[in-house]
Design an enzyme around this catalytic site. Sequence first.
Site, PDB file in Angstrom:
ATOM      1  N   LYS A  23       0.866  -1.182   0.000  1.00  0.00           N
ATOM      2  CA  LYS A  23       0.000   0.000   0.000  1.00  0.00           C
ATOM      3  C   LYS A  23       0.901   1.230   0.000  1.00  0.00           C
ATOM      4  O   LYS A  23       1.743   1.378   0.882  1.00  0.00           O
ATOM      5  CB  LYS A  23      -0.905  -0.015   1.228  1.00  0.00           C
ATOM      6  CG  LYS A  23      -2.074   0.935   1.140  1.00  0.00           C
ATOM      7  CD  LYS A  23      -3.136   0.456   0.142  1.00  0.00           C
ATOM      8  CE  LYS A  23      -4.279  -0.252   0.835  1.00  0.00           C
ATOM      9  NZ  LYS A  23      -5.147  -0.959  -0.103  1.00  0.00           N
ATOM     10  N   THR A  68      -2.692  -5.790   0.718  1.00  0.00           N
ATOM     11  CA  THR A  68      -2.169  -4.426   0.878  1.00  0.00           C
ATOM     12  C   THR A  68      -2.981  -3.692   1.937  1.00  0.00           C
ATOM     13  O   THR A  68      -2.477  -2.836   2.647  1.00  0.00           O
ATOM     14  CB  THR A  68      -2.199  -3.632  -0.453  1.00  0.00           C
ATOM     15  OG1 THR A  68      -3.552  -3.422  -0.853  1.00  0.00           O
ATOM     16  CG2 THR A  68      -1.430  -4.344  -1.548  1.00  0.00           C
ATOM     17  N   HIS A 262      18.425  29.538 -12.078  1.00  0.00           N
ATOM     18  CA  HIS A 262      19.121  30.684 -12.673  1.00  0.00           C
ATOM     19  C   HIS A 262      18.433  32.008 -12.357  1.00  0.00           C
ATOM     20  O   HIS A 262      17.209  32.122 -12.441  1.00  0.00           O
ATOM     21  CB  HIS A 262      19.188  30.530 -14.196  1.00  0.00           C
ATOM     22  CG  HIS A 262      19.908  29.294 -14.633  1.00  0.00           C
ATOM     23  ND1 HIS A 262      21.236  29.051 -14.349  1.00  0.00           N
ATOM     24  CD2 HIS A 262      19.473  28.219 -15.343  1.00  0.00           C
ATOM     25  CE1 HIS A 262      21.585  27.886 -14.871  1.00  0.00           C
ATOM     26  NE2 HIS A 262      20.542  27.360 -15.463  1.00  0.00           N
TER      27      HIS A 262
HETATM   28  O1  URC Z   1      27.517  26.438 -11.578  1.00  0.00           O
HETATM   29  C1  URC Z   1      27.331  26.262 -12.795  1.00  0.00           C
HETATM   30  N1  URC Z   1      27.730  25.102 -13.366  1.00  0.00           N
HETATM   31  C2  URC Z   1      27.555  24.842 -14.685  1.00  0.00           C
HETATM   32  O2  URC Z   1      27.951  23.767 -15.201  1.00  0.00           O
HETATM   33  C3  URC Z   1      26.928  25.839 -15.460  1.00  0.00           C
HETATM   34  N2  URC Z   1      26.598  25.920 -16.768  1.00  0.00           N
HETATM   35  C4  URC Z   1      25.990  27.120 -16.963  1.00  0.00           C
HETATM   36  O3  URC Z   1      25.527  27.521 -18.065  1.00  0.00           O
HETATM   37  N3  URC Z   1      25.944  27.828 -15.797  1.00  0.00           N
HETATM   38  C5  URC Z   1      26.521  27.039 -14.848  1.00  0.00           C
HETATM   39  N4  URC Z   1      26.728  27.231 -13.524  1.00  0.00           N
END
Ligand code: URC
Length: 310
Positions: A23, A68, A262
């Site tokens: 389960k 279960t 990012h």
């Molecule tokens: O810390 C990072 N590692 C990467 O491999 C990478 N590649 C990227 O485009 N930016 C970053 N930043």
Amino acid sequence: MTVNSRPARPARPVILGQNQYGKAENRVVKITRDGATHHIKDLNVSVSLSGDMDEVHYSGSNANVLPTDTTKNTVYAFAKEHGIESAEQFGIHLARHFVTSQEPIRTARIRIEEYAWERIEASDAETGHSFVRKGQEVRLTQITYDGSSWEVISGLKDLVVMNSTDSEFWGYAKDKYTTLKEAYDRILATEVSGRWRFNWTDDEQRVPDWETSYEQTKKHMLQAFAETYSLSLQQTLYQMGARIIDNRGEIDEVRFSLPNKHHFLVDLEPFGLKNDNEVYFAADRPYGLIEATVLRDGCEARIPVDLTNL
Ligand SMILES: O=c1[nH]c(=O)c2[nH]c(=O)[nH]c2[nH]1
């Protein structure tokens, strides 16, 4: 038709491969009442059993199948009968029970997610019975027991962290498609998914204090994230793992999956404004995905490479 009169395994060039059942996602909340002060354990427990289960697949005989539904009931009954000291202790207890009480069951795998709650502070004091769900991370554990050896892998997911400086990324390989500008002061942010494997193998000797181990492991990981002057997320990841291995003797292996969340500087020139590393666009996708295992020297890597499978 009785079970016995059913045809045996059909004579076909087909055989059953790996199988498991149980389960999944039993949500159990245990309140421990200490007078007016209450304590909460909030778990999501998935039971997966395997063993001598050929017949149920081939002929439909359920003789070896512990339902279960029973595995679900056991989770709730154990919460009452034995309490929940920690996710790991609870998982170990369940795994041992299924393997030792049912002969056909050879291996039990118990996966647990734990959601943390924090007391709400009332105007005069902390309340004993009002809680707010802690949003930081989900704690995880997986216990596997085959009747003789144990594997305990714990960890966390959904822990979002950010350094607003002390991160650079430059000196990387370039080809005709490279457009990325070198960064000498960037934001480093990620949502940590990490697992760590304990070297504990025996049920009686040196049982780790699971709660302390979790708190300390998380602390070392976060301190390493904060204190590493980062030239790449890869370097930061390694430092986070190494700090755990160096400080926590009960852990031999750590694996991280770290999305690079990012943050791109916004071009404010069209508005006649200078962006002095202040205004960023937080992109949600695509994201860099940095993954690695960090091991105690001489130890074997056993945490699956793809953490979504754990
Ligand atoms: O810390 C990072 N590692 C990467 O491999 C990478 N590649 C990227 O485009 N930016 C970053 N930043």
